[in-house]
Motif scaffolding. Structure first.
Motif, PDB file in Angstrom:
ATOM      1  N   ARG A  32      77.065   6.478 -59.694  1.00 42.96           N
ATOM      2  CA  ARG A  32      78.042   6.998 -60.660  1.00 42.96           C
ATOM      3  C   ARG A  32      78.953   5.870 -61.141  1.00 42.96           C
ATOM      4  O   ARG A  32      79.317   5.810 -62.309  1.00 42.96           O
ATOM      5  CB  ARG A  32      78.853   8.129 -60.015  1.00 42.96           C
ATOM      6  N   GLU A  33      79.299   4.958 -60.228  1.00 41.91           N
ATOM      7  CA  GLU A  33      80.151   3.820 -60.590  1.00 41.91           C
ATOM      8  C   GLU A  33      79.473   2.945 -61.645  1.00 41.91           C
ATOM      9  O   GLU A  33      80.110   2.484 -62.595  1.00 41.91           O
ATOM     10  CB  GLU A  33      80.500   2.980 -59.356  1.00 41.91           C
TER      11      GLU A  33
ATOM     12  N   GLU B  57      79.682   4.684 -64.884  1.00 38.66           N
ATOM     13  CA  GLU B  57      81.051   4.586 -65.416  1.00 38.66           C
ATOM     14  C   GLU B  57      81.285   3.215 -66.061  1.00 38.66           C
ATOM     15  O   GLU B  57      81.951   3.121 -67.095  1.00 38.66           O
ATOM     16  CB  GLU B  57      82.077   4.843 -64.309  1.00 38.66           C
TER      17      GLU B  57
ATOM     18  N   HIS C  79      79.710   3.273 -69.307  1.00 41.69           N
ATOM     19  CA  HIS C  79      80.506   4.117 -70.196  1.00 41.69           C
ATOM     20  C   HIS C  79      81.625   3.303 -70.854  1.00 41.69           C
ATOM     21  O   HIS C  79      81.940   3.508 -72.034  1.00 41.69           O
ATOM     22  CB  HIS C  79      81.091   5.304 -69.417  1.00 41.69           C
TER      23      HIS C  79
END
Length: 150
Positions: A10-11, A14, A17
């Motif tokens: 997820r990091e 991110e 992102h």
């Protein structure tokens, strides 16, 4: 096939992102998990069909003909429209199914250019024997997917 064994964290998503603000990390993460699960299911099905003496394509040709509710044959053109394979691959696969006694090909009564593909009794028996395991394989994969979400 989806070949990525380890999905991005997820990091990591991110961080991407921040570079690509239009990207929604939660959507991408869900899609990557779905792609991986789908790929694993396809591999399981390939293994299952190999153990049954078929390929996934050979199975799909048989089942597409079998699932017709009001007829017991399909034209080669109809089969090709239902499966995402090239004409040479379809021709080769149909030839193998004929050689193995799973299908017969006849000429259409009104148009001799049209080839009709029919299942043999051997194919119907094969489908009856393998469909339960096919559905069990899919069901087990979906149950695992549900358990992973819980």
């Amino acid at each position: 096939m989806f070949f990525l064994k380890e999905l991005p964290t997820r990091e990591t998503l991110e961080r991407y992102h921040k570079r690509f603000p239009g990207m929604r990390p939660e959507v991408i993460e869900e899609a990557l998990h779905l792609m991986k699960k789908g790929s694993l299911l396809i591999r399981r099905l390939d293994e299952y069909f190999t153990g049954q003496g078929l390929s996934q394509l050979r199975y799909l040709i048989l089942v597409v003909i079998d699932r017709q509710p009001d007829r017991d044959e399909m034209t080669v053109t109809e089969l090709a429209a239902n499966l995402d394979v090239s004409k040479p691959v379809m021709t080769r696969t149909l030839k193998g199914l004929i050689e193995d006694g799973y299908i017969d090909i006849a000429v259409h009564d009104k148009d001799r250019r049209v080839k009709l593909v029919r299942l043999t009794d051997k194919a119907r028996a094969k489908l009856a024997a393998i469909l339960p395991g096919y559905y069990e394989t899919i069901q087990a994969a979906m149950e695992q997917l549900e358990a992973d979400r819980a």
